[in-house]
Write a protein that holds these residues in place. Structure first.
Motif, mmCIF file in Angstrom:
data_model
loop_
_atom_site.group_PDB
_atom_site.id
_atom_site.type_symbol
_atom_site.label_atom_id
_atom_site.label_comp_id
_atom_site.label_asym_id
_atom_site.label_seq_id
_atom_site.Cartn_x
_atom_site.Cartn_y
_atom_site.Cartn_z
ATOM 1 N N ASN A 1 0.908 -1.337 0.056
ATOM 2 C CA ASN A 1 -0.055 -0.122 -0.166
ATOM 3 C C ASN A 1 0.835 1.257 0.042
ATOM 4 N N ARG A 2 2.108 1.073 0.272
ATOM 5 C CA ARG A 2 2.994 2.352 0.344
ATOM 6 C C ARG A 2 2.491 3.680 0.773
ATOM 7 N N GLY A 3 1.778 3.198 2.168
ATOM 8 C CA GLY A 3 1.229 4.390 2.970
ATOM 9 C C GLY A 3 -0.140 4.918 2.806
ATOM 10 N N HIS A 4 -0.706 4.057 2.044
ATOM 11 C CA HIS A 4 -2.322 4.547 1.758
ATOM 12 C C HIS A 4 -3.298 3.327 2.289
ATOM 13 N N SER A 5 -4.409 3.795 2.250
ATOM 14 C CA SER A 5 -5.584 2.938 3.100
ATOM 15 C C SER A 5 -6.713 3.048 2.338
ATOM 16 N N CYS A 6 -7.849 2.301 2.604
ATOM 17 C CA CYS A 6 -9.203 2.639 2.263
ATOM 18 C C CYS A 6 -10.113 2.740 3.435
ATOM 19 N N VAL A 7 -11.104 3.016 3.351
ATOM 20 C CA VAL A 7 -12.041 3.217 4.594
ATOM 21 C C VAL A 7 -12.198 2.076 5.580
ATOM 22 N N LYS A 8 -12.123 0.903 4.893
ATOM 23 C CA LYS A 8 -12.366 -0.146 5.775
ATOM 24 C C LYS A 8 -11.076 -0.407 6.581
ATOM 25 N N GLY A 9 -9.883 -0.694 6.010
ATOM 26 C CA GLY A 9 -8.704 -0.839 6.997
ATOM 27 C C GLY A 9 -8.659 0.161 7.850
ATOM 28 N N ARG A 10 -8.756 1.497 7.324
ATOM 29 C CA ARG A 10 -8.406 2.472 8.338
ATOM 30 C C ARG A 10 -9.160 2.916 9.409
ATOM 31 N N PHE A 11 -10.869 2.680 8.928
ATOM 32 C CA PHE A 11 -11.779 2.939 10.190
ATOM 33 C C PHE A 11 -12.529 1.734 10.652
ATOM 34 N N ALA A 12 -12.791 0.962 9.867
ATOM 35 C CA ALA A 12 -13.864 -0.063 9.948
ATOM 36 C C ALA A 12 -13.289 -1.241 10.770
ATOM 37 N N TYR A 13 -12.782 -1.072 12.076
ATOM 38 C CA TYR A 13 -12.114 -1.951 12.594
ATOM 39 C C TYR A 13 -13.100 -2.182 14.129
ATOM 40 N N GLY A 14 -14.012 -1.557 14.169
ATOM 41 C CA GLY A 14 -14.778 -1.352 15.405
ATOM 42 C C GLY A 14 -15.698 -2.596 15.513
ATOM 43 N N TYR A 15 -15.989 -3.505 14.780
ATOM 44 C CA TYR A 15 -16.565 -4.838 14.781
ATOM 45 C C TYR A 15 -15.730 -5.587 15.865
ATOM 46 N N ALA A 16 -14.742 -5.364 15.752
ATOM 47 C CA ALA A 16 -13.753 -6.471 16.606
ATOM 48 C C ALA A 16 -13.855 -6.327 18.069
ATOM 49 N N MET A 17 -14.427 -5.123 18.472
ATOM 50 C CA MET A 17 -14.787 -4.851 19.689
ATOM 51 C C MET A 17 -16.414 -4.618 19.932
ATOM 52 N N HIS A 18 -17.089 -5.149 18.880
ATOM 53 C CA HIS A 18 -18.709 -5.188 19.034
ATOM 54 C C HIS A 18 -19.448 -5.814 19.879
ATOM 55 N N GLN A 19 -20.605 -5.351 20.591
ATOM 56 C CA GLN A 19 -21.152 -6.059 21.694
ATOM 57 C C GLN A 19 -21.783 -7.503 21.103
ATOM 58 N N ASP A 20 -22.032 -7.525 19.716
ATOM 59 C CA ASP A 20 -22.622 -8.715 19.225
ATOM 60 C C ASP A 20 -21.491 -10.172 19.275
ATOM 61 N N ARG A 21 -20.225 -9.658 19.447
ATOM 62 C CA ARG A 21 -19.308 -10.796 19.462
ATOM 63 C C ARG A 21 -19.639 -11.577 20.460
ATOM 64 N N ILE A 22 -19.523 -13.066 20.327
ATOM 65 C CA ILE A 22 -19.777 -14.033 21.055
ATOM 66 C C ILE A 22 -18.372 -14.481 21.827
ATOM 67 N N LEU A 23 -18.448 -14.537 23.185
ATOM 68 C CA LEU A 23 -17.052 -14.694 23.782
ATOM 69 C C LEU A 23 -16.883 -16.071 24.256
ATOM 70 N N SER A 24 -18.225 -16.664 24.638
ATOM 71 C CA SER A 24 -18.196 -18.132 25.255
ATOM 72 C C SER A 24 -18.340 -19.039 24.249
ATOM 73 N N PRO A 25 -18.016 -20.211 24.439
ATOM 74 C CA PRO A 25 -18.443 -21.513 23.547
ATOM 75 C C PRO A 25 -19.925 -21.761 23.990
ATOM 76 N N MET A 26 -20.640 -22.302 22.794
ATOM 77 C CA MET A 26 -21.691 -22.627 23.044
ATOM 78 C C MET A 26 -22.147 -23.905 22.285
ATOM 79 N N ILE A 27 -23.144 -24.651 22.968
ATOM 80 C CA ILE A 27 -23.647 -25.984 22.297
ATOM 81 C C ILE A 27 -24.926 -26.156 22.547
ATOM 82 N N ARG A 28 -25.637 -26.984 21.444
ATOM 83 C CA ARG A 28 -26.686 -27.399 21.646
ATOM 84 C C ARG A 28 -27.124 -28.776 20.961
ATOM 85 N N ASP A 29 -28.185 -29.497 21.252
ATOM 86 C CA ASP A 29 -28.482 -30.750 20.767
ATOM 87 C C ASP A 29 -29.007 -30.515 19.426
#
Ligand code: SF4
Ligand code: SF4
Ligand code: SF4
Ligand code: FES
Lengths: 75, 957
Positions: free
Chosen positions: B286-314
């Motif tokens: 990229n030689r120092g350039h970026s687009c809106v996704k890489g530059r700014f759209a990282y908030g999903y990594a801290m989003h409340q929808d993230r599931i943090l514990s394993p889950m199962i069901r029959d």
């Protein structure tokens, strides 16, 4: 998979190899099936051709002779 | 450039590097040698002397407006600006004479007199070049009295007409004109680096202001790439995250996890809080350039929808139950082993991710080969670039793209076919546009008028707006013109290609049925235009072809790839800079997931499982026997599931229900399985059919590598601890060990060591090498210790390049009275793939729903207006979405994106696929469009099902 879909996929492959120069199209079709189709798919294919090969391109039927029958394993 | 974090390697040298003959000069008594064409400012910087500056930064050409950088040069009159003055041999430069210091203080005084003095509370405090320069020039007083300013809200009791309030319409950065020093850096960044030309300077002298040519940033042409924010020396353009959190104090270099460009970023942190992502100027993609996704759209990594514990069901009709990792793993292992006992060894398999790291992907395919004992591994690359692997493998001998991104700087004629780089590969598009502005010619082959066809200061010389599904006919017609008009590079072909095969090919392609006149009716491309394009490509100098999913996602995808390879060989355009065949890969690690042996027929390094020697390498390394038969591909797995022979799936980081064609078929396949393990950040659509959910880690939380579209292996570095507790490779290892494997990796570098040991093209890749070189392009081995930027330089990998006959075959997907229109699909800039990540960021400001583009003529005969709800139906299914009436699409063609699960565009797409690889035919579906009142029954039924399937039982305390 449904026999219609399997036949369609085999025919598509035959259509490509038909256009290729040379006279080894059946072998090349079979090679493609041997390389990319899982054993169970090849078994289904061979059984279909054995049962008359309904819907199959004649080139596909000729290719069947070169398709490797899967080794039946105890799994 | 606010590069205050790592002084030294990131020093802003003021003007771009040049290449030229060495020139020696003396700066403040220090001798320094630099390439000809270098500015005095940069030469001084290389000598260790920073000349004060405001309007210059080394990502942009010098502008020479602030006059802070003046110097004295022996034998020259006056005080020239060092940023715009090139060096000359023997020059003697003084940067700190009394005279220039005085000038600088005068300049600074003027700037500061129109700048608010609220440094202590300013968001850029400590990160502001104006502040730094005031210090550097020794400014101690401002003699100008309060006069007219741009920053006072009121002046002399009245509203200040010059004051413009802050614009915070963009979700990620603000524009505060009160702090602007009109240095023009943002305007130049938007032009030179991004190529969007959204900004201008309006007015003259004291009245000049930065303008977006619209009421605000959000409504302007701005694509939010962040280049202007990066370039701004003050707090005028500032990331909102910095305003909220404060300036960062440390940084980690890592790689964007969105698209196949693979941009390098500095993740800047305050403690373990991510403050911002800044494109790294030493990143070779990229030689120092970026687009809106890489530059700014990282908030999903801290989003409340993230599931943090394993889950199962029959059953999938049950609600989820949160459990411990141990319980989840033993549940999953028991079920998978149970299925194998009951239905056979081959009844289970995996889908590897093109988003996860190479190391993670390698482990997942190893899981199926070494632990499950079969070859049932596939990857979502199946649905995008599998034809590239087959087509280029057959013609050139390797599926690898031939160039690096830098190569575009040497291209004279660019063909873009079935790709939309400004949306799909934005940073590459910026580099391409820069080259086009410098005079290279562009040929676009696409059913739709993509942005590149006509945008600011760029326009295509030829746009061949073909009917979807006729790629082979168009590519063959171009080859026909080249061969019959005697434009083929025969000498090159004789030397590098199989001449016999070329003769057969040339006989084939000469046939009049391939002429543009003969195929015009079919393709919709005017023959004269096609001839002109073919001539331009064959005779215009270095010709490079870039292509995307519009090529591969067809029933003749592999044939088109071969046709493209033919075109490149015909014109002698493989094997040097500026040319080549370049697949633009969609997801960040499509290349890597293919390299790592994700496909069911090949082991890592593209070696077929039938090869006994290859199997022996892995059998030795893994201590198991490897099945010599190819396994199931994704569509085969689903078919087999419906037939009842495929029962269990471990799916890492992919949402096949949303991303694969013919949703109903995928849903039926998943529903028929007895153990679906989804390993992801979110409860994605596929998880609605899952029995085990294993929470994943984001790219910010793990170590590893991604391989971008130019085969570049880039490091991904952990910048924070995984919120779910484990990096993804650890999760796979837990599952493998629960199933009886005895893996003992403690760091991904050990996995890379195993890859290097077993895979010749990676033999020289180690984490130490990556640390030292930053990145390498495979093959990297004893013969190429520094990696391989260009492929096929001394001849093709397979020996002689192979021309392959490419007969056009119409797709079975034909329009008719019931379905008279052709639907083609694509993506847009702000959203990514199925949108699971980008929809969980502020990027929804740009694209909050999928719309159907339809030509005014087709809309009119159906009585449709812009924004109307329309029903979109194919023989596979129907859905509803809003219409967008536009002449970007030709009559007879409609277009949509697939970023939102509510739209379910893939309910419409059929199960037709590429003849060689089963890559689905996403790009052609016969459809009908009609008026509608709202969501279809399927959409409503699906939404209800999804809601039920996502229930989670409250944890039992
Ligand atoms: S917004 Fe920033 S970069 Fe642009 S002119 Fe103003 S101070 Fe310079
Ligand atoms: S964010 Fe990018 S596109 Fe928008 S104004 Fe700045 S440089 Fe231009
Ligand atoms: S161009 Fe691709 S890799 Fe680069 S920042 Fe954008 S999404 Fe990330
Ligand atoms: S930095 Fe040279 S004139 Fe502004």
């Amino acid at each position: 998979m449904s026999p219609e879909k399997m036949v369609m996929m085999a025919n598509q492959i035959a259509t490509f190899f038909r256009s290729q120069p040379g006279d080894d199209q059946p072998e090349r079709i079979a090679e493609h099936l041997n390389d990319f189709w899982a054993p169970r798919m090849r078994a289904q294919f061979l059984a279909h051709v054995r049962d008359g090969g309904q819907g199959c391109d004649p080139l596909v039927v000729r290719a069947a002779a070169h398709v490797r029958a899967p080794v039946v394993r105890a799994d | 450039m606010k590069d205050f974090i790592i002084p030294g390697e990131d020093t802003d040298r003021g003007t771009p590097a040049k290449s030229g003959a060495p020139v020696t000069l003396v700066v403040d008594g220090i001798e320094v040698t630099v390439p000809e064409g270098t500015s005095v400012m940069r030469a001084a910087s290389e000598a260790g002397i920073q000349v004060p500056k405001l309007c210059a930064t080394d990502s942009l050409e010098a502008f020479g407006s602030c006059r802070l950088c003046v110097v004295e040069i022996e034998g020259r009159r006056g005080t020239p600006a060092s940023c715009t003055t090139p060096v000359a041999a023997g020059m003697v430069v003084t940067t700190r004479s009394e005279k220039v210091q005085k000038i600088r203080r005068g300049v600074m005084e003027l700037y500061i007199s129109d700048h608010p003095l609220d440094c202590l509370t300013c968001s850029a405090n400590g990160d502001c070049e104006l502040q730094d320069m005031a210090g550097a020039v020794g400014l101690r007083e401002v003699r100008y009295g309060p006069g007219e300013t741009h920053f006072e809200v009121r002046s002399g009791g009245d509203a200040n007409a010059r004051y413009i309030p802050k614009d915070d319409s963009n979700p990620y950065f603000t524009y505060d004109p009160a702090k602007c020093i009109v240095c023009n850096r943002c305007v130049r960044a938007c032009e030179e680096v991004q190529g969007t030309f959204a900004l201008t300077i309006e007015g003259r002298g004291f009245d000049s202001r930065v303008s977006v040519g619209a009421p605000n940033f959000l409504e302007s042409d701005c694509v939010s790439c962040g280049a202007c924010v990066q370039a701004c020396p003050t707090a005028t353009l500032q990331e909102k995250s910095v305003i909220e959190i404060g300036t960062p104090e440390r940084s980690v270099i890592t790689t964007c996890a969105y698209c196949g460009v693979g941009c390098s970023f500095k993740a800047e942190l305050s403690g373990d809080q991510l403050v911002r992502m800044v494109p790294w100027k030493h990143g070779k993609a990229n030689r120092g350039h970026s687009c809106v996704k890489g530059r700014f759209a990282y908030g999903y990594a801290m989003h409340q929808d993230r599931i943090l514990s394993p889950m199962i069901r029959d059953r999938i009709t049950d609600p989820w139950r949160e459990v411990s990792w141990e319980e989840a793993m033993s549940f999953a292992a028991r079920r998978m082993r149970g299925l194998q006992e009951q239905y056979g060894k081959n009844s289970i398999g995996v889908i590897t991710s093109s988003r996860c790291t190479n190391e993670e992907t390698y482990l997942v395919q190893k899981l199926t080969r070494a632990v499950f004992g079969n070859n049932n591994t596939d990857t979502c690359a199946r649905v995008c670039h599998s034809p590239t692997g087959y087509g280029l493998g057959q013609t050139f001998g390797t599926s690898a793209g031939t160039q690096d991104f830098d190569s575009v700087e040497h291209t004279d004629v660019v063909v873009v076919i079935g790709a939309n780089p400004t949306d799909g590969h934005p940073v590459f598009a910026s580099r391409l546009k820069k080259r086009l502005r410098a005079g290279a010619k562009l040929i676009v082959i696409d059913p739709r008028r993509i942005d590149l066809v006509r945008s600011a200061h760029v326009s295509a010389a030829h746009h061949l707006a073909l009917r979807p599904g006729t790629n082979v006919a168009v590519v063959s017609a171009m080859a026909h013109v080249i061969v019959t008009e005697g434009l083929a590079a025969e000498e090159y072909i004789r030397e590098r290609c199989d001449w016999e095969e070329y003769l057969a090919y040339s006989d084939f392609i000469r046939d009049p049925r391939h002429s543009p006149e003969a195929t015009e009716m079919l393709t919709g491309v005017p023959a004269a235009e096609l001839r002109a394009a073919a001539r331009a490509f064959a005779t215009g100098g270095n010709g490079a072809i870039y292509y995307g999913l519009g090529v591969t996602e067809h029933s003749q995808g592999s044939t088109t790839v071969m046709g493209i390879a033919n075109l490149a060989m015909l014109t002698g355009n493989v094997g040097r800079k500026g040319v080549g065949v370049n697949p633009l890969r969609g997801q960040n690690n499509v290349q890597g997931s293919c390299d790592m042996g994700s496909f069911p027929h090949e082991l890592p390094g593209y070696r077929h499982v039938k090869g006994a020697e290859v199997r022996a390498i892995f059998e030795q390394a893994w201590g198991v026997e490897i099945d010599p038969e190819p396994g199931l591909r994704i569509p085969n797995m689903l078919d087999a599931a419906v037939m009842g022979t495929f029962k269990g799936l471990y799916c890492q980081g992919e949402d096949i229900l949303q991303s694969d064609p013919d949703t109903k078929h995928v849903a039926a396949g998943l529903a028929a399985m007895e153990c679906v393990i989804v390993h992801d950040l979110f409860l994605n659509e596929t998880a609605n059919y899952a029995h085990v959910f294993l929470p994943g880690s984001s790219f910010l939380e793990k170590d590893g590598t991604f391989t971008n579209a130019e085969r570049r292996i880039n490091r991904v570095r952990r910048v924070m601890a995984p919120k779910n507790g484990y990096e993804d490779w650890e999760v796979t290892q837990l599952l493998a060990n629960a199933m009886g494997a005895n893996w003992r990796y403690t760091h991904p570098s050990q996995i890379m060591a195993e890859i290097a040991l077993t895979t010749p093209s990676f033999a020289g890749v180690t984490y130490e090498v990556l640390e030292e070189k930053g990145s390498v392009q495979w093959p990297c081995n004893e013969a190429h210790p520094d990696g391989t930027p260009l492929m096929h330089v001394d001849g093709f990998v397979r020996g002689k390049g192979r021309f392959i006959v490419t007969e056009y075959v119409a797709t079975d997907e034909k329009t008719g009275p019931r379905f008279p229109l052709l639907l083609t699909t694509g993506r847009i800039l702000s959203q990514y793939n199925v949108g699971a990540q980008t929809r969980r960021t502020e990027n929804v400001a740009w694209h909050d729903e999928d719309v159907l583009e339809i030509h005014p003529h087709d809309a009119e005969v159906r009585g449709l207006k812009d924004r109307d709800w329309v029903r979109l139906a194919s023989r596979a299914g129907e859905t509803s979405l809003r219409a967008k009436v536009t002449d970007r699409v030709s009559p007879g063609v409609v277009y949509t994106t697939f970023h939102h699960p509510d739209t379910q565009a893939n309910v419409i797409t059929t199960d037709f696929s590429d003849w060689a690889t089963n890559c689905p035919e996403f790009k052609v579906t016969a459809v009908q469009v009609s008026q509608s009142n709202g969501p279809s029954d399927w959409q409503e039924g699906y939404a209800a099902h999804a809601e039920r399937a996502r229930r989670i039982l409250p944890a039992a305390e």
